[in-house]
Design a protein around this motif. Structure first.
Motif, short mmCIF file in Angstrom:
data_model
loop_
_atom_site.label_atom_id
_atom_site.label_comp_id
_atom_site.label_asym_id
_atom_site.label_seq_id
_atom_site.Cartn_x
_atom_site.Cartn_y
_atom_site.Cartn_z
N LEU A 185 0.83 -1.20 0.00
CA LEU A 185 0.00 0.00 0.00
C LEU A 185 0.87 1.26 0.00
N ALA A 186 1.94 1.24 0.79
CA ALA A 186 2.84 2.40 0.84
C ALA A 186 3.52 2.61 -0.51
N LEU A 187 3.89 1.50 -1.17
CA LEU A 187 4.54 1.60 -2.47
C LEU A 187 3.58 2.18 -3.51
N ILE A 188 2.33 1.74 -3.45
CA ILE A 188 1.32 2.26 -4.38
C ILE A 188 1.14 3.76 -4.18
N GLN A 189 1.06 4.18 -2.92
CA GLN A 189 0.88 5.60 -2.63
C GLN A 189 2.08 6.41 -3.10
N ALA A 190 3.28 5.89 -2.87
CA ALA A 190 4.49 6.59 -3.30
C ALA A 190 4.53 6.73 -4.82
N THR A 191 4.13 5.68 -5.53
CA THR A 191 4.09 5.73 -6.99
C THR A 191 3.08 6.75 -7.48
N ALA A 192 1.90 6.77 -6.84
CA ALA A 192 0.87 7.74 -7.20
C ALA A 192 1.36 9.17 -6.97
N ASP A 193 2.09 9.39 -5.86
CA ASP A 193 2.62 10.73 -5.57
C ASP A 193 3.62 11.16 -6.64
N GLU A 212 3.72 10.15 -9.77
CA GLU A 212 3.00 10.44 -11.01
C GLU A 212 2.29 11.79 -10.93
N LEU A 213 1.73 12.10 -9.76
CA LEU A 213 1.06 13.39 -9.59
C LEU A 213 2.05 14.54 -9.69
N ASN A 214 3.25 14.36 -9.11
CA ASN A 214 4.27 15.41 -9.19
C ASN A 214 4.69 15.67 -10.64
N GLU A 215 4.80 14.59 -11.43
CA GLU A 215 5.16 14.75 -12.83
C GLU A 215 4.09 15.53 -13.59
N ILE A 216 2.83 15.22 -13.29
CA ILE A 216 1.72 15.92 -13.95
C ILE A 216 1.74 17.40 -13.59
N GLU A 217 1.94 17.68 -12.28
CA GLU A 217 1.93 19.07 -11.83
C GLU A 217 3.12 19.85 -12.41
N ASN A 218 4.26 19.18 -12.58
CA ASN A 218 5.42 19.86 -13.17
C ASN A 218 5.16 20.24 -14.62
N LEU A 219 4.37 19.41 -15.31
CA LEU A 219 4.09 19.67 -16.72
C LEU A 219 2.91 20.62 -16.93
N TYR A 220 1.86 20.46 -16.10
CA TYR A 220 0.60 21.17 -16.37
C TYR A 220 0.17 22.10 -15.25
N GLY A 221 0.93 22.16 -14.16
CA GLY A 221 0.53 22.99 -13.05
C GLY A 221 -0.23 22.21 -12.01
N PRO A 222 -0.57 22.87 -10.88
CA PRO A 222 -1.24 22.19 -9.77
C PRO A 222 -2.56 21.56 -10.21
N VAL A 223 -2.83 20.36 -9.67
CA VAL A 223 -4.08 19.65 -9.94
C VAL A 223 -5.07 19.97 -8.86
N ALA A 224 -6.29 20.32 -9.23
CA ALA A 224 -7.33 20.66 -8.25
C ALA A 224 -7.64 19.42 -7.41
N LYS A 225 -7.82 19.62 -6.10
CA LYS A 225 -8.12 18.50 -5.19
C LYS A 225 -9.43 18.74 -4.48
#
Length: 317
Positions: free
Chosen positions: A294-302, A304-317
């Motif tokens: 579960l921790a590995l899945i969360q780390a992977t998701a984080d 991927e989210l950082n990569e998206i935000e670096n390319l497109y800006g902050p993602v709304a939550k």
């Protein structure tokens, strides 16, 4: 395209594990006349269909083939439930894997003489694409001649033989989990027999003299009678989201089963029953997601989210 509704096509009753019943059910899944065969045969016939004027027949075969996908899901899950855990074993996830259960029961000792040992050796106590003798399912079972009348005759024979086998399997076990699924498939096999019989009638084939639907007296089984009383043997579903199926042009009129019912193809799909996922079984070496995963899945998701935000800006939550 196909869409998956996360419901079983029929409810799976709760009962104790029964590996012997699971093995008998393998014939209804991966045997020559099982659900994997009907699914593949009808889908290949539909994919290879030619002749726009005969679209109602293609739609009928396609709709039944689509239903058979859900039958594979239903019977496969039933087999898995019948293999879930080991009778008398009351181990906990925190126990050592070699710890005996209640009364000194060894976790998987039942595998040695009550079932298909492959369910335990290679299947993680779940369904396999094999028959009751362990023979792998074969694509050579699939019949697709390209001749509509021959295909319909063969399909009628396939459903009739499958229903006979399921009646025999029903009488091999009193397990409620097994019988709930077997009974449903017996009745739906009869519905599909009716469909192919009606299609042959519309082509002028006097199928009743050539290939009579076998009388199984399955209505003597209480679970089957309940479904027959609801008319489930006289319904056919389109599984068509856009209402373009023309199968209703064939599946109509008096039932070929001569049971006094009228055929009904007006429903898109049955209501179904909620899908549930079986609990973890440590003695099966089939755990779910442990804390580390579960921790590995969360780390992977984080990441991927950082990569998206670096390319497109902050993602709304």
């Amino acid at each position: 395209m196909y869409f998956h509704v996360q419901d079983f096509i029929n409810e799976i009753a709760q009962d104790e594990p029964d590996p012997a019943a699971a093995n008998a059910l393998q014939e209804g899944l991966g045997g020559q006349f099982g659900e994997m065969r009907t699914m593949m045969q009808y889908l290949f016939q539909a994919m290879n269909f030619r002749g726009p004027a005969a679209k109602p027949y293609r739609d009928l075969i396609q709709g039944i083939g689509t239903e058979e996908i859900s039958h594979v899901e239903l019977i496969g899950t039933t087999i898995s439930r019948l293999l879930d855990g080991s009778p008398q074993y009351q181990g906990k996830p925190t126990d050592p894997l070699d710890k005996a259960g209640a009364g000194g029961a060894i976790p998987l000792n039942i595998a040695l003489d009550h079932s298909n040992i492959h369910h335990y050796l290679v299947g993680a106590q779940g369904a396999l694409p094999v028959d009751a003798a362990g023979n792998p399912w074969s694509g050579s079972y699939v019949y697709n001649s390209g001749n509509l009348t021959l295909d319909l005759l063969y399909n009628l024979m396939l459903e009739s033989t499958g229903r006979l086998q399921k009646c025999r399997i029903y009488e091999m076990t009193d397990n409620k989990t097994a019988r709930s699924t077997i009974s449903y498939l017996i009745v739906r096999d009869q519905a599909h027999e009716n469909a192919y019989a009606k299609a042959l009638e519309s082509l002028g084939v006097d199928w009743g003299k050539l290939l009579p639907i076998p009388k199984t007296n399955a209505e003597a089984f209480p679970e089957v009678k309940e479904l027959v009383d609801r008319g489930l043997q006289s319904k056919q579903y389109s599984f068509d989201l856009r209402g373009q199926s023309e199968a209703g042009k064939i599946f109509r009129g008096a039932s070929p089963s001569n049971d006094g019912t009228e055929l009904d193809a007006s429903e898109q799909a049955p209501v179904g029953s909620p899908i549930t996922i079986a609990p973890e079984r440590m003695e099966e070496f089939a755990p779910g997601l442990d804390p580390e995963l579960l921790a590995l899945i969360q780390a992977t998701a984080d990441l991927e989210l950082n990569e998206i935000e670096n390319l497109y800006g902050p993602v709304a939550k």
